[in-house]
Design an enzyme around this catalytic site. Structure first.
Site, PDB file in Angstrom:
ATOM      1  N   ASP A 184      -5.009   7.005  -3.324  1.00 15.37           N
ATOM      2  CA  ASP A 184      -5.691   5.776  -3.614  1.00 15.37           C
ATOM      3  C   ASP A 184      -7.088   6.106  -3.879  1.00 15.37           C
ATOM      4  OD1 ASP A 184      -7.165   3.448  -3.026  1.00 15.37           O
ATOM      5  OD2 ASP A 184      -5.325   2.436  -2.603  1.00 15.37           O
ATOM      6  N   HIS A 185      -7.660   6.068  -5.130  1.00 18.70           N
ATOM      7  CA  HIS A 185      -9.033   6.869  -5.097  1.00 18.70           C
ATOM      8  C   HIS A 185     -10.139   6.040  -4.320  1.00 18.70           C
ATOM      9  CE1 HIS A 185      -9.722   3.605  -8.202  1.00 18.70           C
ATOM     10  NE2 HIS A 185     -11.066   4.159  -7.841  1.00 18.70           N
ATOM     11  N   HIS A 247      -5.836  -0.534  -3.158  1.00 16.69           N
ATOM     12  CA  HIS A 247      -7.178  -0.211  -2.462  1.00 16.69           C
ATOM     13  C   HIS A 247      -7.606  -1.406  -1.477  1.00 16.69           C
ATOM     14  CE1 HIS A 247      -7.396   2.083  -6.232  1.00 16.69           C
ATOM     15  NE2 HIS A 247      -7.627   1.202  -6.888  1.00 16.69           N
ATOM     16  N   LYS A 347     -11.566  -9.401 -12.215  1.00 13.70           N
ATOM     17  CA  LYS A 347     -12.330  -8.727 -13.170  1.00 13.70           C
ATOM     18  C   LYS A 347     -13.411  -9.882 -14.094  1.00 13.70           C
ATOM     19  CE  LYS A 347      -8.912  -5.178 -14.348  1.00 13.70           C
ATOM     20  NZ  LYS A 347      -9.947  -3.873 -13.475  1.00 13.70           N
TER      21      LYS A 347
HETATM   22  C1  BG6 Z   1      -8.119   1.145 -10.666  1.00 12.99           C
HETATM   23  C2  BG6 Z   1      -7.615  -0.181 -11.334  1.00 12.99           C
HETATM   24  O1  BG6 Z   1      -7.245   1.551  -9.748  1.00 12.99           O
HETATM   25  O2  BG6 Z   1      -9.477   0.711 -10.070  1.00 12.99           O
HETATM   26  C3  BG6 Z   1      -8.628  -0.656 -12.292  1.00 12.99           C
HETATM   27  O3  BG6 Z   1      -6.144   0.077 -11.934  1.00 12.99           O
HETATM   28  C4  BG6 Z   1      -9.978  -0.822 -11.598  1.00 12.99           C
HETATM   29  O4  BG6 Z   1      -8.070  -1.838 -12.937  1.00 12.99           O
HETATM   30  C5  BG6 Z   1     -10.270   0.520 -10.945  1.00 12.99           C
HETATM   31  O5  BG6 Z   1     -10.885  -1.081 -12.609  1.00 12.99           O
HETATM   32  C6  BG6 Z   1     -11.666   0.062 -10.066  1.00 12.99           C
HETATM   33  O6  BG6 Z   1     -12.124   1.402  -9.548  1.00 12.99           O
HETATM   34  P1  BG6 Z   1     -13.593   1.711  -9.298  1.00 12.99           P
HETATM   35  O7  BG6 Z   1     -13.632   2.913  -8.511  1.00 12.99           O
HETATM   36  O8  BG6 Z   1     -14.171   1.872 -10.705  1.00 12.99           O
HETATM   37  O9  BG6 Z   1     -14.226   0.436  -8.427  1.00 12.99           O
END
Ligand code: BG6
Length: 496
Positions: A184-185, A247, A347
């Site tokens: 989960d980044h 997230h 979004k």
């Molecule tokens: C991803 C989603 O996991 O996270 C995307 O699939 C989203 O839809 C993105 O845009 C957002 O990541 P960050 O790091 O740009 O906030």
């Protein structure tokens, strides 16, 4: 006696590895993974022999793949792209044409990996999840899974608890749990780790981190972007599955968990799991009151006119997919009973911002002019992006003869305070996976618990048949989202 330097204790150079990137020409690989790997290379953090093997269905030569990767890194890194360092990184890049479902195609991969069995072998699956089963089976069949192998799974892990379970079962047939890295980044973002430091490195906050002291919590992840080129994926997914299941719930866990006994992976993951399991279920009746979903219509972001969701290429004209979610979550524990956690993501919102806002209770009695509620309560804002900072709002006396209170911010700006190199989320998480550190990755039971909380919300929405409420791009979502929080006497941070 000589004292080892900090860098000797924490060597920056990653152990030797082979990283096999399934979905090697895809959006994630090009936009995030390859730039992150190049950054680790250009800072001298990769062992001499480390290799990155892009794998995809396209008939590309190694040179063509390298050129594609270079173009993407240049765009992504802009001024930070270091042309001098590129040839060294390009020499690490390989490309293999593999149809993930074709057994014969894995022979070439095995051959390329052969002879390096003792080296860390990382299979990164950045493909559609319906390929996970084939990839795992074929890797195992080809004998490519060594004891030093790890598998990294990119979200979405399924579309509900049942499908996630199926994926996890398949992966478990080829890899042991300690070899599985579910990414989960958001957990790789520097400020999220700073939240751990703030909570458990300071004695100051923990006694206040509970009901009675905290009035309510808000977690917002707002994006100005629309669905871009990912409409195919997004239209089947929606904001609840794309953002909240992973997230936002992970941020909630880090924020609300009990202090773990150590920073060891399972100590932290055990505590996060308890939060997920303590979430009050949102069934049909609660979903009507405690959730809001929206879908953007044409509008303006900044000064740029943008189209509506239904006009995006690849979106079904009658799509009922939500691009916005706001909800009220409650954690049924002694620490948090009665404290609302408001989660919001969407979004085409007016700002690109991710932040956690903790609002504390009002003073019980004011000795100054006015009532306690005329003085804004203390508030801690933890900003993840676009800038990374922590701000604590306190009240101070405004200069002058009269005793007037004014809200002022104590701010910690990470970029200002720490000049050291900062890792982007994927730089950190890829490094952690290569080094075998599972703390910032999700365990199978966490993913399962998150889906079990999400599934009834999805089911309630499907049953009510109302569809998402429209909102104009460039606004903070449907007005019902403001009403959701206003009902409890609060308003969203930053929204006037
Ligand atoms: C991803 C989603 O996991 O996270 C995307 O699939 C989203 O839809 C993105 O845009 C957002 O990541 P960050 O790091 O740009 O906030």
């Amino acid at each position: 006696m000589s004292v080892p330097s900090a860098s000797a204790l924490h060597p920056r150079v990653l152990p030797d590895f082979d990283l096999v990137l399934f979905g090697g020409t895809g959006d994630l690989a090009m936009r995030k993974l390859l730039p992150a790997l190049f950054n680790r290379h250009r800072h001298g953090e990769m062992a001499a022999g480390a290799r990155v093997i892009g794998v995809a269905r396209g008939a590309l030569t190694r040179d063509e793949y390298t050129a594609l990767a270079e173009a993407s890194c240049r765009t992504r890194l802009g001024d930070e792209f270091d042309a001098e360092q590129w040839p060294g990184f390009a020499a690490r890049l390989h490309y293999l044409r593999v149809d993930a479902t074709a057994r014969a195609d894995y022979a070439a991969l095995s051959a390329l990996l052969g002879g390096r069995e003792s080296v860390v072998r990382l299979f990164f699956l950045s493909t559609a999840p319906d390929l996970f089963t084939s990839i795992c089976c074929e890797l195992a069949h080809a004998g490519a899974v060594t004891p030093a192998s790890r598998i990294v799974l990119e979200k979405p892990l399924g579309t509900d608890a049942a499908s996630a379970n199926k994926i996890n079962e398949t992966v478990a047939s080829a890899f042991r749990e300690h070899q599985i890295y579910r990414i989960d980044h958001y957990l790789g973002k520097e400020t999220v780790q700073n939240l751990l430091a703030l909570r458990f490195g300071n004695a100051l906050f923990e006694p206040l981190w509970r009901r009675g002291q905290v009035s309510h919590v808000q977690i917002t992840v707002a994006e100005q972007l629309g669905v871009g080129s990912r409409a195919d994926f997004y239209d089947d997914t929606g904001a609840l599955r794309d953002m909240v299941q992973n997230h936002l719930l992970q941020l909630l866990c880090i924020l609300a968990m009990e202090p773990p006994a150590s920073s060891a992976a399972d100590a932290v993951r055990d505590e996060k799991l308890k939060v997920l399991r303590a979430l009050r279920p949102i069934g049909d009746a609660e979903a009507v009151v405690n959730t809001v979903r929206g879908q953007y219509r044409a509008g303006v972001i900044g000064t740029t006119p943008v189209g509506g969701y239904l006009d995006e290429e690849g979106v079904a004209p009658d799509s009922a997919t939500e691009t916005f979610v706001a909800l009220k979550a409650q954690i049924e524990t002694w620490r948090w009973a009665g404290v609302p956690f408001y989660l919001r993501t969407g979004k085409r919102l007016p700002e690109q911002v991710a932040e956690i806002v903790i609002t504390f209770e009002e003073v019980p009695h004011s000795i100054f002019d006015g009532t306690p509620s005329s003085q804004p309560p203390n508030r801690l804002v933890i900003r993840l992006q676009p800038d990374e900072n922590i701000t604590l709002r306190i009240l101070a006396k405004s200069p002058g003869e009269a005793m007037r209170l004014k809200a002022v911010d104590l701010s910690l700006d990470f970029a200002e305070s720490f000049k050291a190199r900062r890792f982007d989320a994927y730089e950190r998480l890829l490094g952690d996976a290569i080094q075998g550190n599972l703390t910032l990755f999700m365990r199978r039971d966490e993913v399962d618990a998150a889906w079990r909380w999400i599934d009834p919300i999805r089911a309630a929405w499907d049953a009510d048949g109302d569809g998402p409420r429209p909102y104009t791009a460039g606004t903070w979502g449907p007005s019902a989202a403001s009403a959701l929080i206003a009902r409890d006497g609060f308003s969203w941070h930053g929204e006037l």
